[in-house]
Design an enzyme around this catalytic site. Structure first.
Site, short mmCIF file in Angstrom:
data_model
loop_
_atom_site.label_atom_id
_atom_site.label_comp_id
_atom_site.label_asym_id
_atom_site.label_seq_id
_atom_site.Cartn_x
_atom_site.Cartn_y
_atom_site.Cartn_z
N ILE A 204 88.61 14.69 77.54
CA ILE A 204 87.44 14.73 76.65
C ILE A 204 87.86 15.22 75.26
O ILE A 204 87.40 16.26 74.78
CB ILE A 204 86.31 15.60 77.24
N ARG B 111 90.18 8.93 64.12
CA ARG B 111 90.82 9.58 65.28
C ARG B 111 89.96 9.37 66.54
O ARG B 111 90.48 9.19 67.63
CB ARG B 111 91.05 11.06 65.01
N TYR C 170 77.27 25.90 73.96
CA TYR C 170 77.55 25.29 72.64
C TYR C 170 76.31 25.30 71.75
O TYR C 170 76.39 24.93 70.59
CB TYR C 170 78.05 23.84 72.78
N LYS D 7 88.01 15.70 71.30
CA LYS D 7 86.93 15.78 70.32
C LYS D 7 87.52 15.64 68.93
O LYS D 7 88.55 16.25 68.62
CB LYS D 7 86.22 17.13 70.45
N SER E 294 90.98 5.99 67.71
CA SER E 294 92.34 5.91 68.26
C SER E 294 92.40 6.63 69.63
O SER E 294 93.14 6.21 70.51
CB SER E 294 93.38 6.42 67.26
N1 LIG Z 1 84.96 24.05 79.91
C1 LIG Z 1 85.44 24.81 78.96
O1 LIG Z 1 85.58 26.05 79.11
C2 LIG Z 1 85.83 24.19 77.65
C3 LIG Z 1 86.60 24.91 76.72
C4 LIG Z 1 86.96 24.27 75.53
C5 LIG Z 1 86.55 22.98 75.27
N2 LIG Z 1 85.77 22.29 76.19
C6 LIG Z 1 85.33 20.89 75.95
O2 LIG Z 1 86.47 20.11 75.68
C7 LIG Z 1 86.27 19.41 74.45
C8 LIG Z 1 87.60 19.13 73.78
O3 LIG Z 1 88.27 20.31 73.44
P1 LIG Z 1 88.37 20.86 71.93
O4 LIG Z 1 87.18 20.37 71.20
O5 LIG Z 1 88.60 22.31 72.00
O6 LIG Z 1 89.70 20.27 71.36
P2 LIG Z 1 90.63 18.94 71.40
O7 LIG Z 1 89.89 17.78 71.95
O8 LIG Z 1 91.86 19.38 72.06
O9 LIG Z 1 90.85 18.66 69.86
C9 LIG Z 1 91.41 19.64 69.02
C10 LIG Z 1 91.51 19.16 67.61
O10 LIG Z 1 92.39 18.03 67.55
C11 LIG Z 1 92.01 17.19 66.47
N3 LIG Z 1 92.25 15.78 66.92
C12 LIG Z 1 91.44 14.99 67.66
N4 LIG Z 1 92.02 13.79 67.87
C13 LIG Z 1 93.23 13.85 67.24
C14 LIG Z 1 94.29 12.92 67.11
N5 LIG Z 1 94.24 11.71 67.65
N6 LIG Z 1 95.39 13.30 66.41
C15 LIG Z 1 95.46 14.53 65.86
N7 LIG Z 1 94.49 15.45 65.95
C16 LIG Z 1 93.38 15.11 66.64
C17 LIG Z 1 90.56 17.44 66.19
O11 LIG Z 1 90.39 17.68 64.79
P3 LIG Z 1 89.65 16.60 63.83
O12 LIG Z 1 88.20 16.82 64.03
O13 LIG Z 1 90.11 16.96 62.47
O14 LIG Z 1 90.12 15.22 64.26
C18 LIG Z 1 90.19 18.66 67.03
O15 LIG Z 1 89.61 19.68 66.29
C19 LIG Z 1 85.33 20.35 73.68
O16 LIG Z 1 84.75 19.77 72.55
C20 LIG Z 1 84.38 20.75 74.77
O17 LIG Z 1 83.42 19.73 74.98
C21 LIG Z 1 85.43 22.89 77.37
#
Ligand SMILES: NC(=O)c1ccc[n+]([C@@H]2O[C@H](COP(=O)([O-])OP(=O)(O)OC[C@H]3O[C@@H](n4cnc5c(N)ncnc54)[C@H](OP(=O)(O)O)[C@@H]3O)[C@@H](O)[C@H]2O)c1
Length: 269
Positions: free
Chosen positions: A238, A246, A57, A240, A249
């Site tokens: 986790i 959000r 990252y 984000k 929540s």
């Molecule tokens: N190990 C791996 O290979 C791998 C791969 C991918 C990710 N990760 C880790 O997993 C973490 C989480 O995954 P991610 O960041 O891809 O996506 P995520 O947590 O699934 O979130 C996706 C999007 O949903 C929105 N969101 C968040 N809370 C919400 C809610 N309550 N209602 C509606 N929309 C909401 C956010 O936009 P807003 O900012 O507009 O709220 C965010 O951009 C990453 O940040 C990373 O640390 C690890």
């Protein structure tokens, strides 16, 4: 905050924050680093203590800075980072050692709570030597728990042959497009904590509509229902967000329980 207990007896918070777009232009994963960690600062203020970063990252140092300057005691945090599977990081034991030492320096800490191998290392020799290096950091107390990410059953079975310390966690994709139930069953059976990345991603409008019906029973939103579902089946999440509301929540998951039929409806989304 509720916790799960890892195979080594240590606690891991049930909810943490992802960070993969923090500190970057336009909140884009590939965006240029711009030093803006206000989203992480607000997550910490909201109560997040599990912070999930990775060398890939490019923001370990900024994450470390936010944690260091947060005014919250280091012992309250659960810091996770990940070693990439590329040769420039794990090509030799010495390189792997340097990579881990760099993470410690970037994160401004003398120990890391959880260090993961980010993606499967297909070369068995390199997997074995990387794992041995991680184990040696556990022996020194510089890493508390070691684990993997994106490992399937076959990768875990290979690692099992070499591991003196078994992986405590497998961080895998789990969301409505891929619940990954079979792998999660295997992990739970083998005392490896499943952790869902992208927990709020890859969901269709139709799926959201269905979940909102369940959410209405509790005065919750669809995101909270998805996250609660994961926690109820033993999975760390986790999520984000860059939005403080959000972020808040996504922490409010512990004042309700989904019923059996609701769980079944979510499973079959
Ligand atoms: N190990 C791996 O290979 C791998 C791969 C991918 C990710 N990760 C880790 O997993 C973490 C989480 O995954 P991610 O960041 O891809 O996506 P995520 O947590 O699934 O979130 C996706 C999007 O949903 C929105 N969101 C968040 N809370 C919400 C809610 N309550 N209602 C509606 N929309 C909401 C956010 O936009 P807003 O900012 O507009 O709220 C965010 O951009 C990453 O940040 C990373 O640390 C690890």
């Amino acid at each position: 905050m509720e916790n799960f207990i890892l195979s080594n007896g240590l606690k891991i918070p049930a909810v943490g924050t992802g960070t993969n777009t923090y500190g970057k232009e336009e909140n884009q994963y590939m965006g240029k680093l711009n030093g803006d960690f206000s989203a992480l600062n607000s997550a910490i203020k909201a109560g997040y203590r599990l912070i999930d970063t990775a060398i890939a990252y490019r923001n370990e140092a900024g994450v470390g800075e936010s944690v260091f300057n947060s005014g919250v005691a280091r012992a309250e945090f659960f810091l996770t980072t990940k070693i990439p599977a590329g040769d420039e990081y794990i090509g030799s034991k010495e390189l792997a050692r340097q990579t881990v030492e760099n993470s410690l320096k970037n994160l401004k800490t003398d120990y890391i709570d959880l260090y993961l191998i980010h993606f499967p290392i297909e070369d068995e020799n390199k997997l074995k030597q990387t794992w041995e290096v991680l184990e040696s950091f556990v022996d020194q107390g510089k890493i508390k728990s070691i684990g993997v990410s994106n490992f399937e059953v076959a990768h875990l079975e290979t690692l099992k042959k070499y591991a003196r310390i078994q992986p405590a966690v497998d961080q895998i994709q789990s969301n409505p497009s891929l619940w990954n139930q079979e792998l999660i069953d295997y992990l739970l059976k083998n005392n490896i904590q499943p952790e869902a990345w992208g927990p709020l991603s890859k969901i269709t409008d139709i799926q959201i509509k269905k979940i909102e019906k369940i959410a209405a029973n509790y005065g919750k939103n669809w995101g909270q229902i998805i996250l609660r579902y994961q926690i109820q089946r033993g999975v760390v999440v986790i999520p984000k967000s860059h939005d403080p509301r959000r972020q808040q929540s996504n922490l409010e998951l512990f004042d309700f329980s989904l019923t059996g039929p609701e769980v079944a409806a979510i499973e079959s989304l």
